[in-house]
Scaffold this motif. Structure first.
Motif, PDB file in Angstrom:
ATOM      1  N   ASN A  13       1.702  -8.381   9.073  1.00 26.10           N
ATOM      2  CA  ASN A  13       1.665  -7.428   7.772  1.00 26.10           C
ATOM      3  C   ASN A  13       1.246  -6.006   8.377  1.00 26.10           C
ATOM      4  OD1 ASN A  13       1.089  -6.462   5.134  1.00 26.10           O
ATOM      5  ND2 ASN A  13       0.914  -8.199   4.402  1.00 26.10           N
ATOM      6  N   ARG A  14       2.281  -5.428   7.934  1.00 23.54           N
ATOM      7  CA  ARG A  14       1.850  -3.925   8.594  1.00 23.54           C
ATOM      8  C   ARG A  14       0.748  -3.165   7.829  1.00 23.54           C
ATOM      9  NH1 ARG A  14       6.339   0.912   9.556  1.00 23.54           N
ATOM     10  NH2 ARG A  14       4.750   2.527  10.269  1.00 23.54           N
ATOM     11  N   LEU A  15       0.845  -3.490   6.464  1.00 20.70           N
ATOM     12  CA  LEU A  15       0.055  -2.627   5.572  1.00 20.70           C
ATOM     13  C   LEU A  15      -1.264  -3.083   5.771  1.00 20.70           C
ATOM     14  CD1 LEU A  15      -0.125  -0.862   2.988  1.00 20.70           C
ATOM     15  CD2 LEU A  15       0.136  -2.755   1.811  1.00 20.70           C
ATOM     16  N   GLU A  18      -2.629  -2.062   9.202  1.00 22.22           N
ATOM     17  CA  GLU A  18      -3.144  -0.518   9.273  1.00 22.22           C
ATOM     18  C   GLU A  18      -4.298  -0.244   8.435  1.00 22.22           C
ATOM     19  OE1 GLU A  18       1.376   1.516   9.783  1.00 22.22           O
ATOM     20  OE2 GLU A  18       0.536   1.533   7.883  1.00 22.22           O
ATOM     21  N   GLN A  60       0.116 -16.716   9.469  1.00 23.12           N
ATOM     22  CA  GLN A  60       1.594 -16.593   9.455  1.00 23.12           C
ATOM     23  C   GLN A  60       2.216 -17.061  10.762  1.00 23.12           C
ATOM     24  OE1 GLN A  60       2.472 -12.499   8.805  1.00 23.12           O
ATOM     25  NE2 GLN A  60       1.658 -12.538   6.719  1.00 23.12           N
TER      26      GLN A  60
ATOM     27  N   MET B  16      -7.486  -9.754   2.841  1.00 22.17           N
ATOM     28  CA  MET B  16      -6.362  -8.931   2.291  1.00 22.17           C
ATOM     29  C   MET B  16      -6.498  -8.138   0.918  1.00 22.17           C
ATOM     30  SD  MET B  16      -3.058 -11.031   3.620  1.00 22.17           S
ATOM     31  CE  MET B  16      -2.144  -9.678   4.500  1.00 22.17           C
ATOM     32  N   VAL B  19      -8.777  -5.424   1.764  1.00 25.74           N
ATOM     33  CA  VAL B  19      -8.071  -4.234   2.621  1.00 25.74           C
ATOM     34  C   VAL B  19      -7.382  -3.344   1.730  1.00 25.74           C
ATOM     35  CG1 VAL B  19      -6.559  -3.664   4.190  1.00 25.74           C
ATOM     36  CG2 VAL B  19      -8.251  -5.036   4.816  1.00 25.74           C
ATOM     37  N   MET B  20      -6.677  -4.064   0.767  1.00 24.04           N
ATOM     38  CA  MET B  20      -5.911  -3.447  -0.474  1.00 24.04           C
ATOM     39  C   MET B  20      -6.738  -2.558  -1.249  1.00 24.04           C
ATOM     40  SD  MET B  20      -2.978  -2.994  -1.512  1.00 24.04           S
ATOM     41  CE  MET B  20      -2.119  -4.308  -0.720  1.00 24.04           C
ATOM     42  N   LEU B  23      -7.769   0.735   0.577  1.00 22.65           N
ATOM     43  CA  LEU B  23      -6.745   1.465   0.450  1.00 22.65           C
ATOM     44  C   LEU B  23      -6.704   2.278  -0.686  1.00 22.65           C
ATOM     45  CD1 LEU B  23      -4.043   2.373   1.864  1.00 22.65           C
ATOM     46  CD2 LEU B  23      -2.916   0.504   0.851  1.00 22.65           C
ATOM     47  N   LEU B  82       4.382  -6.201  -3.118  1.00 24.58           N
ATOM     48  CA  LEU B  82       4.137  -6.343  -1.733  1.00 24.58           C
ATOM     49  C   LEU B  82       4.428  -7.577  -1.235  1.00 24.58           C
ATOM     50  CD1 LEU B  82       0.973  -4.298  -1.382  1.00 24.58           C
ATOM     51  CD2 LEU B  82       3.504  -3.458  -0.772  1.00 24.58           C
ATOM     52  N   ALA B  83       5.375  -8.143  -0.233  1.00 22.56           N
ATOM     53  CA  ALA B  83       5.449  -9.349   0.283  1.00 22.56           C
ATOM     54  C   ALA B  83       4.305  -9.851   1.295  1.00 22.56           C
ATOM     55  CB  ALA B  83       6.715  -9.471   0.983  1.00 22.56           C
ATOM     56  N   ALA B  84       4.064 -11.105   1.249  1.00 26.99           N
ATOM     57  CA  ALA B  84       2.860 -11.535   1.839  1.00 26.99           C
ATOM     58  C   ALA B  84       3.033 -11.155   3.506  1.00 26.99           C
ATOM     59  CB  ALA B  84       2.824 -13.000   1.906  1.00 26.99           C
ATOM     60  N   LYS B  85       4.352 -11.260   3.887  1.00 24.71           N
ATOM     61  CA  LYS B  85       4.686 -11.015   5.503  1.00 24.71           C
ATOM     62  C   LYS B  85       4.490  -9.728   5.673  1.00 24.71           C
ATOM     63  CE  LYS B  85       7.206 -15.155   6.882  1.00 24.71           C
ATOM     64  NZ  LYS B  85       8.565 -15.692   7.175  1.00 24.71           N
ATOM     65  N   GLY B  86       4.623  -8.749   4.714  1.00 25.98           N
ATOM     66  CA  GLY B  86       4.323  -7.226   5.009  1.00 25.98           C
ATOM     67  C   GLY B  86       5.761  -6.594   5.318  1.00 25.98           C
ATOM     68  N   ASP B 103      11.057   0.214   5.488  1.00 28.22           N
ATOM     69  CA  ASP B 103       9.883   0.377   6.389  1.00 28.22           C
ATOM     70  C   ASP B 103       8.353   0.648   5.627  1.00 28.22           C
ATOM     71  OD1 ASP B 103       8.498   0.816   8.667  1.00 28.22           O
ATOM     72  OD2 ASP B 103       8.806   2.970   8.953  1.00 28.22           O
ATOM     73  N   PRO B 104       8.002  -0.560   5.098  1.00 32.40           N
ATOM     74  CA  PRO B 104       6.799  -0.355   4.343  1.00 32.40           C
ATOM     75  C   PRO B 104       5.452  -0.208   4.789  1.00 32.40           C
ATOM     76  CG  PRO B 104       7.686  -2.578   4.500  1.00 32.40           C
ATOM     77  CD  PRO B 104       8.640  -1.917   5.179  1.00 32.40           C
ATOM     78  N   SER B 105       5.510   0.883   5.505  1.00 31.83           N
ATOM     79  CA  SER B 105       4.043   1.161   6.314  1.00 31.83           C
ATOM     80  C   SER B 105       2.928   1.984   5.022  1.00 31.83           C
ATOM     81  CB  SER B 105       4.256   2.272   6.940  1.00 31.83           C
ATOM     82  OG  SER B 105       4.657   3.521   6.365  1.00 31.83           O
ATOM     83  N   GLU B 106       1.645   1.755   5.399  1.00 30.93           N
ATOM     84  CA  GLU B 106       0.948   2.542   4.285  1.00 30.93           C
ATOM     85  C   GLU B 106       1.221   3.752   3.950  1.00 30.93           C
ATOM     86  OE1 GLU B 106      -3.340   2.189   5.683  1.00 30.93           O
ATOM     87  OE2 GLU B 106      -3.655   4.201   4.618  1.00 30.93           O
ATOM     88  N   ALA B 107       1.671   4.652   4.704  1.00 30.98           N
ATOM     89  CA  ALA B 107       2.078   6.013   4.076  1.00 30.98           C
ATOM     90  C   ALA B 107       3.472   5.964   3.350  1.00 30.98           C
ATOM     91  CB  ALA B 107       2.271   6.867   5.478  1.00 30.98           C
ATOM     92  N   ILE B 109       4.475   3.652   1.526  1.00 29.54           N
ATOM     93  CA  ILE B 109       4.197   2.843   0.353  1.00 29.54           C
ATOM     94  C   ILE B 109       3.529   3.969  -0.881  1.00 29.54           C
ATOM     95  CG2 ILE B 109       2.951   0.937  -0.887  1.00 29.54           C
ATOM     96  CD1 ILE B 109       3.483  -0.755   1.530  1.00 29.54           C
TER      97      ILE B 109
END
Lengths: 222, 125
Positions: A13-15, A18, A60, B16, B19-20, B23, B82-86, B103-107, B109
């Motif tokens: 999970n990239r988010l 990071e 995962q 998770m 972390v969210m 963020l 947001l999908a669990a797998k990211g 390309d769901p990166s932090e930036a 999103i």
């Protein structure tokens, strides 16, 4: 800061990875050397950057992740492997410990616990939940009991892993298939088979299976 | 300047969620108004807190039909799923429907979210 702990994060999970990297980098004594989705993307870097701790997501990957864990440990033998996202499954916990995990974090662990865990493994500790500790106590007691029982019978002691391998040999698995099944390297399987034959003073896999079956060494393998 | 009010609806593992939360808390123009673990309470809490954004697990949004229920009851809300797998993320709004975030990166999103809120505000004026 001296003695900064260099961490590799492997999480799909990239988010999340990071975000985790950001949080870890806020710690004065921790830096993130590698942050990738897959173990295969980390191999070149782990050998080059030799992280002190590898944080690998188990949730995962499941047991497929164990093979990656073994390969990572072989690539960087000095690195401590921290597996996160485990359920309370006893067989998963034992499989992770056998794969060489220095610490395990369960699904409901907090961010604070992860940071503490990173520091603890570097300090030579193996933090675990009371439930995991109870499981390990019970496994050691069972193993000691089995060893004593076999000694009384004058039989050689086979470890749990050796008995697992013998049971798979009995099922006609090849070394390669056993390696896949147990998430270990083929060479490790060969070493176990060699040790089994030496302990039983036998010369072939077939003889070993026959010998173990006759003496009840294959009972309650898992 | 008014901060974007974020409601975290999360059935994910604790780490998770944390972390969210961190963020969002790092964003100067965003604030967390509530965190909902019981998804049955989501619509009620979204109304009570007057949330601008609801961040939800994509799996919950789709499987439980929560996204469409939420937008029917609170049309001013922007959903970030947001999908669990990211690997997948999307923004959904009552008047604009669903837009996937490539390309769901932090930036990416955060940028998609800010843009969606801005579009919402311009439209409301």
């Amino acid at each position: 800061v001296e003695n900064v702990i260099r961490v590799a994060i492997i999480h799909r999970n990239r988010l999340f990875r990071e975000g985790l990297a950001f949080v870890l980098c806020q710690q004065q004594d921790i830096s993130v050397a590698i942050c990738v989705a897959e173990a295969r993307d980390a191999f070149v870097d782990v050998e080059k950057l030799s992280p002190d701790v590898i944080v690998l997501d188990f949730s995962q990957r499941g047991r497929d992740g164990l093979q990656e864990a073994c390969q990572l440990r072989e690539a960087v033998p000095g690195a401590k492997l921290l597996l996160m996202g485990l359920t309370e499954s006893e067989s998963d916990i034992l499989a992770c410990i056998e794969a060489g995990a220095a610490a395990l974090l369960q699904r409901e662990a907090s961010l604070g616990e992860l940071v503490d865990c990173i520091r603890a493994v570097i300090a030579g500790e193996a933090p675990c939940s009371p439930k995991m500790a109870a499981l390990l106590f019970s496994q050691i007691a069972q193993s000691a009991h089995a060893r004593k029982h076999l000694q009384l019978q004058g039989l050689p002691h086979l470890t749990r892993r050796e008995r697992q391998i013998l049971a798979l040999i009995e099922e006609k698995y090849s070394n390669k298939e056993i390696a896949v099944q147990l998430h270990i390297e083929v060479q490790t399987v060969k070493n176990h088979v060699h040790n089994i034959l030496e302990k039983l003073q036998l010369h072939s896999r077939r003889e070993a299976v026959w010998y173990a079956r006759e003496r009840g060494l294959l009972r309650a393998v898992y | 300047m008014k901060k974007i009010r974020v409601l975290l609806a999360n059935s994910r593992p604790r780490i998770m969620r944390e972390v969210m939360r961190q963020l969002i808390e790092r964003q100067p123009n965003m604030e967390i108004v509530a965190e909902v673990l019981d998804l049955l309470a989501l619509v009620r809490v979204a109304k009570e807190t007057a949330a601008d954004v609801v961040i939800i697990a994509l799996e919950d949004s789709e499987a439980l039909g929560l996204g469409s229920r939420l937008l029917a009851e609170c049309p001013e809300v922007t959903i970030l799923a947001l999908a669990a797998k990211g690997d997948t993320a999307f923004i959904e709004q009552a008047h604009l429907g669903r837009r996937d975030i490539a390309d769901p990166s932090e930036a990416n999103i955060l940028s998609a979210l800010r843009q969606a809120i801005q579009t919402h505000c311009i439209r409301d004026k």
